[in-house]
Motif scaffolding. Sequence first.
Motif, PDB file in Angstrom:
ATOM      1  N   VAL A   1      19.771  60.441  19.455  1.00 11.65           N
ATOM      2  CA  VAL A   1      21.014  60.679  20.207  1.00 11.65           C
ATOM      3  C   VAL A   1      22.251  60.423  19.363  1.00 11.65           C
TER       4      VAL A   1
ATOM      5  N   GLY B   1      29.536  55.755  24.475  1.00 16.70           N
ATOM      6  CA  GLY B   1      28.344  55.016  24.888  1.00 16.70           C
ATOM      7  C   GLY B   1      27.289  55.857  25.579  1.00 16.70           C
ATOM      8  N   ILE B   2      27.594  57.134  25.811  1.00 15.56           N
ATOM      9  CA  ILE B   2      26.621  57.989  26.507  1.00 15.56           C
ATOM     10  C   ILE B   2      25.712  58.654  25.471  1.00 15.56           C
ATOM     11  N   PRO B   3      24.392  58.511  25.635  1.00 13.82           N
ATOM     12  CA  PRO B   3      23.462  59.018  24.623  1.00 13.82           C
ATOM     13  C   PRO B   3      23.226  60.524  24.719  1.00 13.82           C
ATOM     14  N   PHE B   4      24.066  61.313  24.053  1.00 14.85           N
ATOM     15  CA  PHE B   4      23.876  62.762  24.065  1.00 14.85           C
ATOM     16  C   PHE B   4      22.741  63.139  23.127  1.00 14.85           C
TER      17      PHE B   4
END
Lengths: 257, 317
Positions: A109, A114-117
């Motif tokens: 990712v 902080g968002i795991p794309f």
Amino acid sequence: MTDNAFLEARGIGKQFGGVTALADVDMDIRRGEVLALLGDNGAGKSTFVKVLAGAHRPSAGTIAIEGRPVSLASPQDAAAAGIATIYQELALSENLSVAENVYLGREDVRRILGIPFLKRAEMRRRVGVLLDELDAHIPNPDMPVGGLSGGQRQAVAICRALNLDARLVIMDEPTAALAVAETRKVLALVRRLAERGCAVVLISHNIADVFEVADRMVVFRRGRKIAERRRADTDPEEIVSFITGAHPSLRSLEHLG
Amino acid sequence: MPRSTTSTALKLVILLVLFAAIVAAFGLYQPRFLQTSLVSTVLQFASMLALVALGQALIVLAGGAGIDLSVGGIVSLSAILSMMALQAGAPPVTLPVLAVAIGALLGAVNGILVTRIRILPLIATLGTLFVYGGLAMALTAGGSLSGVPQWLVPFGRGLVGGVPYHFLALVLPAYLAAAVILTFTAWGRWLYAMGYNERSAHLVGIRVDRIRFFAYCLSGALSGLAALVSLAWFGSGRPNIGLNLELESLAAALLGGIAITGGSGGVIGVLIAVLMIVTLKTGLQFVNVSTVWQVGIVGALLLLVLLLDFLIPRRRA
């Protein structure tokens, strides 16, 4: 003798209450070698494998990996030590693609706020390479696993283990539910896994499969390791006689049991 | 066999056809129904249901027989409790945060009941529906709580280009964020994986209980947000404002293509289903069908979707 050993188990025992499931098992597991564990139901081979997988804590004995003593107290410990277990049920999500399954739980990712794309292209590419290396006969990493055959699913599970950098892959009855042609392919996969330098432990009831793929065989009976043979030094009849307890060397043991 | 994608697309097409049929039927029966203000009216009424249905959809998607019957109770009780907090001296400016936080807390109770105490979600949230809804009634003796700050009211009633503020500011961003997270992030993959096959998700190390707990908290927070919309819209806290939202949100989630068994579907369909249900209710209102019948018709719609879900075969290992 142990120069090529990845894992050395010594005096492994396991009690469940008053029942001895495993007693005093010594075993070396070597890189680049397929080791088959054989035995009747309840002979102790599954218990032994679960000790290696971190699912059971041994009641006695020590395990060393590459010469260093380790404690495999949980599946996470085993994974960290490079041990991957492929269960019979395979733990695949049928609604996700091959690539998504190979990476499930350990996705590649890029974090934004902080968002795991997901790095989808990168994961697809890597899985494509792995599938090619294994000659896995899965044309496209984007295929949903729900549409794959049993043998192809084994390939996905093996890819998953390789992608986790597993150095010891444990396979529980990988050919049990497969048709003949599929079984051939999975056995070829197992060989290729060993040729890559992986240590492979295989549980199987099928003597023909074992003789086709294994370099070494260990027979369990009543919680004990009763025989260890290189393939070149044995034949199916001898192995079966060990499994059933008919082998002459076991007579005295049988009386004690 | 790309089962999940084709059946999701198919459900979306069926949904749009049904939506068009509903609009056409009311339009033929009462041409005045198709006035331009219809869009504003539908969107105004859709916001609360849309927020609640999003939470419902995520919980059903997460599998494990997930369902949140308490959403209506959470909406009512968050509206009442946040108004009571204001009356007890909390600064009015904290009202939005209060409503959402109280909602999340009530959702967390559901999460604990389901993931820790391991009560079946259907039973746990049925229980909390009555507890929350009953508490909202008991605390107010059935009356409304006035005193919503005046600055909040335009947010509840104002339009931008015919679209209500709250729809633009809350509903669209929430659905967009949910769609992006479900499609493009690892979190989305984990939710689909555990929704479809919880055991395998657990075996690969996905922390199923933690994610499910978080889904119940999120559903609660979204219900709290719906409570905030109701406060801004009506200017008072009503103890029965969440009535029937559990039925309508479930109908919207399932009509929108979320499989009741979990692990399949997307949120855009849910938003379309919300708009369809609200259009249907608005139309029934327009032709003077009573509210009682409207509930019955939404219930029948829900039953229909469940039947279709049973008729479309699903493969499962």
